[in-house]
Design an enzyme around this catalytic site. Structure first.
Site, mmCIF file in Angstrom:
data_model
loop_
_atom_site.group_PDB
_atom_site.id
_atom_site.type_symbol
_atom_site.label_atom_id
_atom_site.label_comp_id
_atom_site.label_asym_id
_atom_site.label_seq_id
_atom_site.Cartn_x
_atom_site.Cartn_y
_atom_site.Cartn_z
ATOM 1 N NE ARG A 1 20.592 70.759 10.808
ATOM 2 C CZ ARG A 1 19.954 71.882 10.510
ATOM 3 N NH1 ARG A 1 20.237 72.993 11.164
ATOM 4 N NH2 ARG A 1 19.043 71.897 9.579
ATOM 5 C CE LYS B 1 30.377 51.726 19.514
ATOM 6 N NZ LYS B 1 30.348 50.256 19.365
ATOM 7 C CD GLU C 1 29.029 44.972 28.180
ATOM 8 O OE1 GLU C 1 30.177 44.845 27.726
ATOM 9 O OE2 GLU C 1 28.010 44.932 27.471
ATOM 10 C CE LYS D 1 32.724 52.217 25.952
ATOM 11 N NZ LYS D 1 31.358 51.721 25.862
ATOM 12 C CD GLU E 1 32.657 49.560 16.975
ATOM 13 O OE1 GLU E 1 32.217 50.075 18.013
ATOM 14 O OE2 GLU E 1 32.129 48.587 16.438
ATOM 15 N NE ARG F 1 33.453 52.892 21.073
ATOM 16 C CZ ARG F 1 32.899 54.020 21.438
ATOM 17 N NH1 ARG F 1 33.390 55.165 21.000
ATOM 18 N NH2 ARG F 1 31.871 54.028 22.253
ATOM 19 C CG ASN G 1 30.862 45.764 20.137
ATOM 20 O OD1 ASN G 1 30.042 46.086 20.987
ATOM 21 N ND2 ASN G 1 31.279 46.585 19.189
ATOM 22 C CG HIS H 1 28.568 43.222 22.870
ATOM 23 N ND1 HIS H 1 29.475 42.714 23.764
ATOM 24 C CD2 HIS H 1 27.975 44.287 23.503
ATOM 25 C CE1 HIS H 1 29.456 43.450 24.882
ATOM 26 N NE2 HIS H 1 28.559 44.400 24.743
ATOM 27 C CG HIS I 1 23.820 43.073 19.547
ATOM 28 N ND1 HIS I 1 24.492 44.010 18.812
ATOM 29 C CD2 HIS I 1 23.904 43.492 20.835
ATOM 30 C CE1 HIS I 1 24.977 44.943 19.606
ATOM 31 N NE2 HIS I 1 24.635 44.644 20.840
ATOM 32 C CG HIS J 1 23.349 44.686 26.676
ATOM 33 N ND1 HIS J 1 23.390 44.296 25.354
ATOM 34 C CD2 HIS J 1 24.565 45.233 26.942
ATOM 35 C CE1 HIS J 1 24.579 44.603 24.843
ATOM 36 N NE2 HIS J 1 25.305 45.176 25.791
#
Lengths: 438, 438
Positions: free
Chosen positions: A195, A217, A259, A301, A311, A315, A319, A322, A326, A339
């Site tokens: 955990r 993330k 990026e 960032k 987010e 935030r 993206n 993205h 994606h 990517h």
């Protein structure tokens, strides 16, 4: 010595004739005073720095005795998240400064997670940095196959297997050594093992250094979509040794620039203009240009993440491109396109859609296309990705809320964007129609 | 009307002759005033309640008009965790009060995670409670195989598959309907799906109602140990409809009492004494005895979790008997012994070790053995679990820190315990020797 503004002004003046700006065409914006890893100079923060390096660090560097006997103090960008705040160290040769890593290792056991490409290059160096002069710490490592196609639950289980077989406990530290895939997987493993255990990022690609290693993330892919399983989990520190970029393949280098370019487009017009002037220096791996681009990207960032860690709004603007990207990565199969390559084509699509909506003028469309081409990045999706594939993947995007797909689109002058589901669906269809064969 | 102490005193006096205390041998400690689901009465909080039901709720109940037109307000225990605080609703017929659930559903999509045993009994009822009078919400469900042996990554992936195939988004809510295994898995899925979605617990076993559904521990097992992969992730609410216990097999019922007994031993001597007097009423499923035991257990757990959410110390004391118990569960194979059965035998071992260390007197040893026998719980581990198996599993326990196994042991008068690695290793060996064949 204090780092008062008058001191800074003085220092910045003294720099104008230094050897630092060594190429006539390597232009820094006038508001930025940046000194790279040279103990003679203060590591000045820019206007955009979230939290400047501490004044004690600056004054240390100005001490002529200390500057001769201590290693250079790295540029530091702080990510301000209350009790989860952490530093990003940026500099050349930082893996030769064991104290930077060791101060963030809790407990006596470390697990380095890396891949088959990076391990032969840097694993020994990292193990040395973790253990030199520190006999109490023992280091295990797990070497995963390299590539986005392995960012899955089966590969993640190898990290858990190794950690459990090695009897690591709650006071262990996981270290991610590699690119974005390694950082995301190691981070999710650290978030979930017992955990949650401590976690350090050592990103070795531009992509990871300017984006994925910062902000917490973490996660893995599902065969139906990217990063659908994961956690927000912040590291203890991010250590960026820019020397690791010397071994980065050209395609990976360019992928990271997608990026970097994104930060300029969504929130930092000055930075975008700097990139336009210095894209050739970046492609030629000019170390100062790279270091500046990494630092400025991390500052952007860090500022966004500090304002919106989970987010809920702001935030999501990180993206840009993205959602389209994606869909490209999923449609073409993970690992076929990098990517950043998918993000580059996705950015062109987002910019096209913004223009169709009348939200930006065509000069921005042209400038985006131009800089991506100079960075040798694709500006259209692959022909094999159809409109239906785009729509299918975009329907499970994390930015869908109550069935509505929200997108990051540019709006207004360069450096401004919106995150919205309030757009004309026809513009989206037209963009997909313009970029897809069917 | 305010719920001032004078009002409460008045009400508590008015109760002494009510029909509530209906069995002469059903004794409540004098400091506890408890009213169960009767709209005529205020839901009084006890001395030990973390955060009393709000005064507005109490005053609502005292309004003679409202009391005729609204359903009874459930007993509520609050878990106080700042912006992650949430209520535990406890009562009979709560699944017939749709507003209790619906107020905690965010977004329009719900995924109910349950198992093959519970689904035929309660899934329709829960779907009705989620959707009655609320056309905007659509409910999906995933029905997992029943049993601890399925608390693994493969089964967890079925939850992700269903969520992704159903195109659930970040504003979805996951609902755990079942026992501890379902709650732990659904909670971890909610923590990890799209990096975190809302989550509601509807526990249907004593074990889940008194322990696992409260406090945000989620996770799955690894074949080398229990709960080694997971997250701390708090629900929006916990809804305990005590009517669900009517269908619980006797062995499951007893298993849950192992955790109830634990609260008495580690921190609540009054509660343990109440249990000794009422163990037969509990075994006979006296609804008031059950409701009282659940409430008092939740109050104890809520207090501990509020003080130490991430288990840096105090919270570990809730694991009395669990380190030995986990070894039993792992050694004998998940699903062979119920969790509470293993905890019962593990508690006897921890108590034995505490006595060998001279930390408790033998009256406690006898009382623990006696109440567990009356609850039809095992007081020794199975013969197939050897000393080596204990040691091997205990070595990967989450409470190992820097190689040292810390244990929860009783120390001092009844109701006191310690969490420590500072004990004579011989006592541990002697305990293992006394309970294991080899």
């Amino acid at each position: 010595m204090s780092s008062s503004s008058s001191t800074l002004s003085h220092l910045s003046l003294s720099l104008s004739s230094s050897s630092f700006i060594h190429k006539p065409n390597f232009l820094y914006p006038t508001t930025i005073h940046y000194l790279h890893f040279n103990p003679k100079f203060v590591s000045l923060s820019t206007k955009r720095t979230i939290c400047a390096s501490s004044s004690s660090s600056s004054s240390q560097l100005m001490d002529p005795f200390l500057s001769k006997t201590q290693p250079p103090i790295p540029t530091t960008v702080h990510v301000d998240l209350g009790d989860r705040s952490y530093p990003i160290y940026i500099g050349s040769g930082l893996l030769n400064q064991p104290h930077l890593l060791q101060r963030h290792v809790h407990g006596k056991r470390v697990l380095v997670v890396t891949n088959t490409t990076v391990a032969p290059l840097y694993l020994d160096k990292v193990v040395d940095a973790l253990t030199r002069g520190n006999q109490n710490v023992s280091v295990e490592s797990v070497i995963l196959p390299d590539g986005e196609q392995y960012k899955d639950m089966d590969t993640l289980m190898k990290v858990f297997d190794k950690a459990i077989e090695s009897r690591l406990d709650r006071r262990s530290t996981f270290v991610a050594l590699g690119g974005g895939v390694i950082g995301d997987m190691c981070g999710f493993a650290a978030a979930s093992f017992l955990r949650g255990v401590n976690f350090i990022q050592i990103p070795t690609t531009v992509m990871a250094q300017v984006d994925s290693s910062v902000g917490g993330k973490t996660g893995i892919n599902h065969h139906l979509g990217k990063n659908l399983i994961g956690a927000f989990y912040q590291p203890q520190c991010v250590l960026i040794d820019t020397d690791t970029l010397n071994t980065l393949p050209e395609r990976e280098l360019a992928s990271g620039f997608a990026e970097v370019i994104k930060y300029g487009l969504i929130r930092d017009a000055d930075f975008f203009e700097w990139q336009e002037k210095n894209i050739h220096a970046l492609m030629a791996r000019d170390p100062n240009a790279l270091a500046y681009a990494i630092k400025r990207s991390c500052e952007n960032k860090a500022e966004v993440v500090s304002l919106d860690e989970k987010e809920s709004g702001l935030r999501a603007t990180l993206n840009l491109g993205h959602t389209f990207g994606h869909a490209i990565e999923t449609g073409v199969g993970y690992g076929q396109w990098l990517h950043g390559e998918a993000v580059a084509a996705g950015t062109v699509m987002a910019v096209d859609m913004s223009y169709r909506l009348g939200w930006i003028d065509d000069s921005i469309v042209k400038r985006v296309g131009e800089i991506l081409k100079q960075a040798k990045l694709p500006t259209t999706p692959p022909e094999t990705v159809t409109m239906d594939m785009f729509k299918s993947v975009m329907a499970v995007d994390k930015k869908v809320a109550d069935g509505l797909l929200r997108l990051i689109l540019l709006k207004g002058p360069l450096g401004n964007c919106v995150f919205t589901g309030d757009y004309d669906r026809k513009a989206l269809d037209d963009t997909l129609g313009a970029f897809c064969k069917s």
